[in-house]
Design an enzyme around this catalytic site. Structure first.
Site, PDB file in Angstrom:
ATOM      1  N   PRO A   2       0.810  -1.174   0.000  1.00 64.87           N
ATOM      2  CA  PRO A   2       0.000   0.000   0.000  1.00 64.87           C
ATOM      3  C   PRO A   2       0.872   1.264   0.000  1.00 64.87           C
ATOM      4  CG  PRO A   2      -0.349  -1.353   2.055  1.00 64.87           C
ATOM      5  CD  PRO A   2       0.560  -2.036   1.124  1.00 64.87           C
ATOM      6  N   GLU A   3       1.232   1.794  -1.111  1.00 69.08           N
ATOM      7  CA  GLU A   3       1.890   3.098  -1.108  1.00 69.08           C
ATOM      8  C   GLU A   3       0.796   4.157  -0.990  1.00 69.08           C
ATOM      9  OE1 GLU A   3       5.228   3.439  -3.795  1.00 69.08           O
ATOM     10  OE2 GLU A   3       5.591   1.282  -3.748  1.00 69.08           O
ATOM     11  N   LYS A  52       1.253   7.675   3.873  1.00 71.20           N
ATOM     12  CA  LYS A  52       0.795   6.299   4.030  1.00 71.20           C
ATOM     13  C   LYS A  52      -0.043   6.115   5.286  1.00 71.20           C
ATOM     14  CE  LYS A  52       4.976   4.760   1.691  1.00 71.20           C
ATOM     15  NZ  LYS A  52       6.275   4.097   1.854  1.00 71.20           N
ATOM     16  N   ARG A 325      16.216  -2.364   1.265  1.00 72.68           N
ATOM     17  CA  ARG A 325      15.128  -2.527   0.302  1.00 72.68           C
ATOM     18  C   ARG A 325      15.736  -2.757  -1.066  1.00 72.68           C
ATOM     19  NH1 ARG A 325      10.415  -0.454   2.174  1.00 72.68           N
ATOM     20  NH2 ARG A 325       9.540  -1.983   0.743  1.00 72.68           N
TER      21      ARG A 325
END
Length: 335
Positions: A2-3, A52, A325
DNA sequence: CATCGATGTTGAG
DNA sequence: TCAACCTCGATGG
């Protein structure tokens, strides 16, 4: 996650289907039992998204802050009406970027196989559990034979149930009651969000921050204190679209490029909110575009394309770890 | 059936 | 820098 686009969609769903209604609140899973008991019986007053995070206001100056984290999601059920701003699955694009290509006429958008574009579930990529009941203004596919309230399936941290609508929260990183001051403090820590901040002010703030930092632009775009809502997918795609090496220190990125990135993010976010998909590609040849859009794993310029040829120059897309990441980029196009 | 990994953040060391 | 958080689809045996 979910960005940012997903969180804005969720806030709009709450705005349309819960604001003004009194809810029964419970924590079937038990891990938010105390908070749910405080919310129980209150009216939902407003919903807002910043980056977010979503903030849901209840009567009595009480707020709920929710961050979905890596795998959180909201499932909606009942007579859910579709917010007109997220109703369309057809993206409107019309823009240019650093690449100089014209982003136009997306045509029909293939619905997500993973349900990201679903009206019933928004958050981590997974199939919808919720059922959206049919009504004249509703796009749902459900019949009218479901149980009410819907049976709890799996681990539900928080269930908000109104007379006609139900929202189940699962797997959030944060689910916390806050005072108005705490909400203000949480928002103050966040960088500008194109859907919250004034366009010019947001651009100035983002540009000034980036141009001051020795940190790489690849890290800066992921820093929620620098700019809100960008995650790992949008980061990789924005940097590709800007033809920028992710390792470039912020202060060495030409000012106009920094401003372009902000404006590009603003556009992509709007498109993401409207379509429910992270649309980051434009008009290669139409056949390649159609193929890219139809395939879940092959719809981006560089994200998740390690080892595959760059769509433009054919160089192998590389992946590296940046702050734990995966960072994908084209070492030839991005200088 | 077990294991892995993911669109994220926090906090311990 | 890395484990933990907590969920579930994808992958492999």
């Amino acid at each position: 996650m979910p960005e940012g686009h997903s969180v804005h969609r969720i806030a709009r769903q709450f705005d349309r289907n819960f604001v003004g209604r009194t809810v029964t609140a419970s924590s079937p899973q038990g891990r938010f039992a105390e908070g749910a008991s405080v919310l129980d019986g209150r009216e939902v007053v407003s919903a807002r998204a910043v980056g977010k995070q979503m903030f849901l206001e209840f009567d009595g100056d009480l707020w709920l802050r929710v961050h979905l984290g890596l795998y959180g999601a909201w499932d909606f059920a009942g007579e859910i009406l579709v917010d007109p701003t997220i109703a369309s699955a057809n993206g409107r694009m019309g823009q240019t970027n650093q690449r100089g290509t014209d982003l136009d006429a997306a045509g029909d958008v293939v619905l997500d196989a993973d349900g990201e574009n679903s009206l019933a579930s928004i958050g981590a990529p997974r199939r919808a559990r919720g059922r959206v009941r049919m009504s004249e203004q509703t796009h749902g596919l459900g019949g009218d034979t479901e149980e009410w309230p819907p049976p709890v399936v799996g681990q539900v941290r928080l269930r908000l149930l109104s007379a006609e609508t139900c929202a189940d929260l699962r797997g959030p990183t944060a689910c916390q009651l806050q005072t108005p001051d705490e909400v203000a403090a949480a928002i103050a820590k966040l960088g500008p969000d194109p859907l919250v901040d004034d366009a010019a002010a947001g651009e100035e703030r983002f540009t000034a921050t980036v141009r001051r930092k020795p940190t790489s632009i690849g890290l800066l775009l992921m820093d929620q204190g620098v700019v809100s809502g960008i995650g790992n997918v949008y980061r990789a795609e924005l940097l590709y679209r800007a033809l920028l090496d992710p390792h470039t220190p912020g202060k060495l990125v030409p000012e106009e490029i920094v401003r372009d990135i902000w404006r590009d993010w603003s556009r992509l976010l709007v498109i993401g909110v409207e379509t429910g998909q992270m649309m980051t590609m434009d008009d290669l040849d139409s056949e390649a575009y159609r193929r890219a859009m139809a395939s879940r794993d092959d719809r981006h310029w560089v994200y998740h394309r390690a080892g595959l040829p760059c769509r433009v120059c054919g160089t192998e897309i590389v992946v590296e770890e940046m702050a734990a990441r995966k960072l994908y980029w084209c070492p030839s196009c991005q200088k």
